[in-house]
Design an enzyme around this catalytic site. Structure first.
Site, PDB file in Angstrom:
ATOM      1  N   HIS A 150       0.823  -1.220   0.000  1.00  0.00           N
ATOM      2  CA  HIS A 150       0.000   0.000   0.000  1.00  0.00           C
ATOM      3  C   HIS A 150       0.858   1.273   0.000  1.00  0.00           C
ATOM      4  CE1 HIS A 150      -4.219  -1.169   0.119  1.00  0.00           C
ATOM      5  NE2 HIS A 150      -3.867  -2.207   0.853  1.00  0.00           N
TER       6      HIS A 150
ATOM      7  N   ASP B  41       1.963   2.421  -3.439  1.00  0.00           N
ATOM      8  CA  ASP B  41       1.915   2.932  -4.819  1.00  0.00           C
ATOM      9  C   ASP B  41       0.926   4.068  -4.977  1.00  0.00           C
ATOM     10  OD1 ASP B  41      -0.049   0.922  -4.331  1.00  0.00           O
ATOM     11  OD2 ASP B  41      -0.363   0.642  -6.480  1.00  0.00           O
TER      12      ASP B  41
ATOM     13  N   SER C 102     -15.905 -15.970 -20.620  1.00  0.00           N
ATOM     14  CA  SER C 102     -14.854 -16.373 -19.696  1.00  0.00           C
ATOM     15  C   SER C 102     -15.271 -17.670 -19.015  1.00  0.00           C
ATOM     16  CB  SER C 102     -14.620 -15.279 -18.652  1.00  0.00           C
ATOM     17  OG  SER C 102     -13.477 -15.535 -17.895  1.00  0.00           O
TER      18      SER C 102
ATOM     19  N   GLY D 228      -9.931 -13.183  -6.305  1.00  0.00           N
ATOM     20  CA  GLY D 228      -9.770 -13.265  -4.867  1.00  0.00           C
ATOM     21  C   GLY D 228      -8.510 -13.979  -4.421  1.00  0.00           C
TER      22      GLY D 228
ATOM     23  N   GLY E  24      -5.486 -12.855  -4.609  1.00  0.00           N
ATOM     24  CA  GLY E  24      -4.443 -11.938  -4.184  1.00  0.00           C
ATOM     25  C   GLY E  24      -3.348 -11.752  -5.210  1.00  0.00           C
TER      26      GLY E  24
ATOM     27  N   SER F 214      -3.995 -10.539  -8.259  1.00  0.00           N
ATOM     28  CA  SER F 214      -4.509  -9.475  -9.119  1.00  0.00           C
ATOM     29  C   SER F 214      -5.081  -9.975 -10.431  1.00  0.00           C
ATOM     30  CB  SER F 214      -3.446  -8.407  -9.381  1.00  0.00           C
ATOM     31  OG  SER F 214      -4.072  -7.216  -9.799  1.00  0.00           O
ATOM     32  N   SER F 215      -6.194 -10.691 -10.318  1.00  0.00           N
ATOM     33  CA  SER F 215      -6.896 -11.159 -11.509  1.00  0.00           C
ATOM     34  C   SER F 215      -7.407  -9.990 -12.337  1.00  0.00           C
ATOM     35  CB  SER F 215      -8.063 -12.066 -11.108  1.00  0.00           C
ATOM     36  OG  SER F 215      -8.957 -11.392 -10.232  1.00  0.00           O
ATOM     37  N   SER F 216      -7.805  -8.889 -11.676  1.00  0.00           N
ATOM     38  CA  SER F 216      -8.330  -7.751 -12.441  1.00  0.00           C
ATOM     39  C   SER F 216      -7.229  -7.097 -13.264  1.00  0.00           C
ATOM     40  CB  SER F 216      -8.970  -6.720 -11.504  1.00  0.00           C
ATOM     41  OG  SER F 216      -8.033  -6.237 -10.558  1.00  0.00           O
TER      42      SER F 216
ATOM     43  N   ASP G 149      -0.262  -3.136  -9.368  1.00  0.00           N
ATOM     44  CA  ASP G 149      -0.725  -4.381  -9.970  1.00  0.00           C
ATOM     45  C   ASP G 149      -0.549  -4.372 -11.482  1.00  0.00           C
ATOM     46  OD1 ASP G 149      -1.438  -4.973  -7.403  1.00  0.00           O
ATOM     47  OD2 ASP G 149      -3.588  -4.792  -7.716  1.00  0.00           O
TER      48      ASP G 149
END
Length: 428
Positions: free
Chosen positions: A70, A72, A103, A158, A160, A162-164, A209
Site C-alpha cells: 500500500h 503505490d 470467460s 480473490g 491476491g 490481481s486477476s483484475s 498491480d
C-alpha cells in the site's frame, strides 16, 4: 487452413514450445500442461464462435507484490514480479463495435464500444473493464474495435494475485494486437489498466498491480518520479533455496472496497493537512513535527498508516539492496518487518474480528518457518492471501500444515514470469 488449425500447428512448433517453457517454466516445467490448456481454449473458441481465419492468443500474467504494501497510491516504492499464472484469450476481430466475451465458468458478457461512457451500474463487473480499457486506449490515440473472445485464467478471483490487473493488461494486448501495430509500451498498458479499474470499475487502486503484470519479471518501481522509475532485477529465489508460496485463506473480498479505499484516503488526508497531494509530497520531518495537530484533526489510524508509508519506502530500498548483494538473510528480515508493519500500523490484515484467516496463516507461518523464512500479508489485504518465502526443505511441511488449516490446494508455489503480454499469432 482455418485460423484454429493454423494456431494449433503454430502452438506445436519448436519455436512456440520454447516460448511456453520460458513463460511457464521454473521449478516445474509446465510446457505440456500449457500446450493442452491453449489447445482446449482454441477448441472452446470454435464451439462458441465458429471458425475464423484471424485467430490470435493473448496472455497477461498475474502479479505478486513482494515489497511496498500500500505505497503505490501515494507515489511510493515497490518491489513486485509477474508470475507464471495468467489470463489467456483466444480472440478475433469483428466488423462492428460489439465485444462478445465468454470467460470460463461465467456467463457471456456483451459490450457495445460505440458507448464509452462510464456506467455506474457496471461498477465491479467485467463489462466495466472491457469498456474502460477501450476508453483508455482511445484516449491514448489507439484504435479500438469489436471482437469475439474465449477466456481462461489461472489467476483466480480473490487469489491476491490481481486477476483484475491481469485481465486489464490482457485487454490492452487484445486491442493492440487486433487493431494497432502491437508495439505498446508496458507503462502505457499499466496506465490504461489503472484508468479502467479506477474510473469504470470503481476501485481506487494504485498502479502497482498493472505495472507488475505489464512489465514482466522482477522489478522495483519508484512511483515518486514522472515517469515512474523502473528497474528490472535478476534474482532467482529457487536457486537461492526458497520457494515463493501464496496461501489462500478462503476469505472473500466481497464488500471490502471501503476498507481498501480507506487506506489511500487516510494517507492523502494526512498529506492534505500539510499542503500536499499525497504522502510523497510531504517530508517525514514535517509530518513528525505536526503529529499533535494531525491527531486532533484526523485521529490515530491515519497517522500510523502514514508512518507505515515512510518506513515501507525505506524497507523496499533495503530489500533491493539486499537482493543486489545476494544477502537473503537481510532480505527476509526486511520482508518480515514489512509484514509486522502491515499488521500493526497499516492494519490491513483483517476487516472483521470474527474473520481472521490471514492472521491465522501468518501465525502458522511464523511457527513453521521461525528464523529461516519470511511471511507477510499479500496485496490489498483484509482477506485473501499471504506471501511466504519458504526454504525448500520445509516446503512439504509448510504446505501440509496450511492445507490442514485452509483446505487442499490453498497453496500456490509461484515462479517469476519473465514477460508481460504475450501474443501468439499464427501468421507471424
Amino acid at each position: 487452413m482455418t485460423g484454429s488449425g493454423k494456431m494449433t500447428g503454430k502452438l506445436r512448433s519448436e519455436e512456440v514450445q520454447a516460448e511456453l517453457k520460458r513463460l511457464y517454466g521454473g521449478r516445474n516445467d509446465m510446457t505440456a500442461f500449457q500446450t493442452e490448456r491453449y489447445e482446449k481454449l482454441i477448441r472452446r473458441y470454435e464451439e462458441l464462435f465458429g471458425e475464423t481465419g484471424r485467430l490470435k492468443l493473448v496472455s497477461a500474467p498475474g502479479r505478486t507484490e513482494i515489497g511496498g504494501n500500500h505505497t503505490d497510491h501515494n507515489r511510493g516504492c515497490v518491489l513486485a514480479a509477474s508470475v507464471n499464472l495468467d489470463t489467456v484469450a483466444a480472440v478475433s476481430p469483428r466488423e462492428d463495435m460489439l465485444v462478445r466475451l465468454m470467460s470460463e465458468g461465467y456467463p457471456e458478457v456483451t459490450v457495445d464500444l460505440d458507448d464509452l461512457t462510464v456506467h455506474e451500474a457496471e461498477y465491479g463487473t467485467t463489462a466495466a473493464l472491457i469498456r474502460g480499457v477501450a476508453a483508455g486506449m482511445r484516449e491514448h490515440g489507439r484504435k479500438i474495435g469489436g471482437f469475439n473472445a474465449a477466456v481462461t485464467s489461472t489467476v483466480a478471483a480473490g487469489s491476491g494475485l490481481s486477476s483484475s490487473a491481469a485481465f486489464e493488461v490482457m485487454l490492452t494486448g487484445v486491442y493492440d494486437a487486433l487493431f494497432n501495430d502491437g508495439g505498446m509500451a508496458f507503462a502505457e498498458r499499466a496506465v490504461i489498466g489503472k484508468y479502467a479499474e479506477n474510473v469504470y470499475f470503481g476501485k481506487p487502486s494504485g498502479l502497482l498491480d498493472q505495472m507488475a503484470s505489464a512489465a514482466g519479471g522482477l522489478v522495483t518501481v519508484d512511483f515518486g518520479t514522472d515517469p515512474a522509475g523502473i528497474r528490472a532485477m535478476d534474482h532467482d529465489f529457487a536457486a537461492a533455496g526458497y520457494a515463493l508460496v501464496v496461501v489462500g485463506t478462503g476469505g472473500s473480498h466481497a464488500d471490502l472496497t471501503e476498507y481498501y479505499a480507506s487506506i489511500p484516503a487516510e494517507m492523502k488526508a494526512v498529506a492534505a493537512q500539510l499542503g500536499g497531494r499525497d504522502l510523497r509530497d510531504i517530508d517525514e520531518k514535517a509530518f513528525t513535527e505536526h503529529l499533535g495537530e494531525l491527531r486532533e484533526k484526523l485521529g490515530d489510524r491515519p497517522l500510523m498508516r502514514a508512518m507505515h508509508f515512510y518506513d515501507e519506502n525505506r524497507r523496499v530500498q533495503a530489500q533491493v539492496a539486499a537482493l543486489d548483494a545476494g544477502d537473503m538473510n537481510a532480505f527476509l528480515k526486511e520482508i518480515n518487518a514489512s509484514g509486522r508493519s502491515s499488521f500493526m500500523y497499516l492494519q490491513n490484515v483483517w476487516a472483521r474480528p470474527e474473520e481472521q484467516g490471514l492472521s491465522l496463516a501468518l501465525c502458522l507461518a511464523e511457527r513453521i518457518l521461525g528464523a529461516r523464512g519470511a511471511w507477510r500479508v499479500h496485496g490489498g489485504g483484509f482477506a485473501g492471501t499471504t506471501l511466504n518465502f519458504v526454504p525448500s526443505d520445509l516446503l512439504d511441511a509448510f504446505t501440509g500444515t496450511m492445507e490442514r488449516a485452509f483446505g487442499t490446494g490453498c497453496c500456490k508455489v509461484l515462479d517469476i514470469r519473465p514477460q508481460g503480454v504475450y501474443v501468439l499469432d499464427p501468421e507471424e
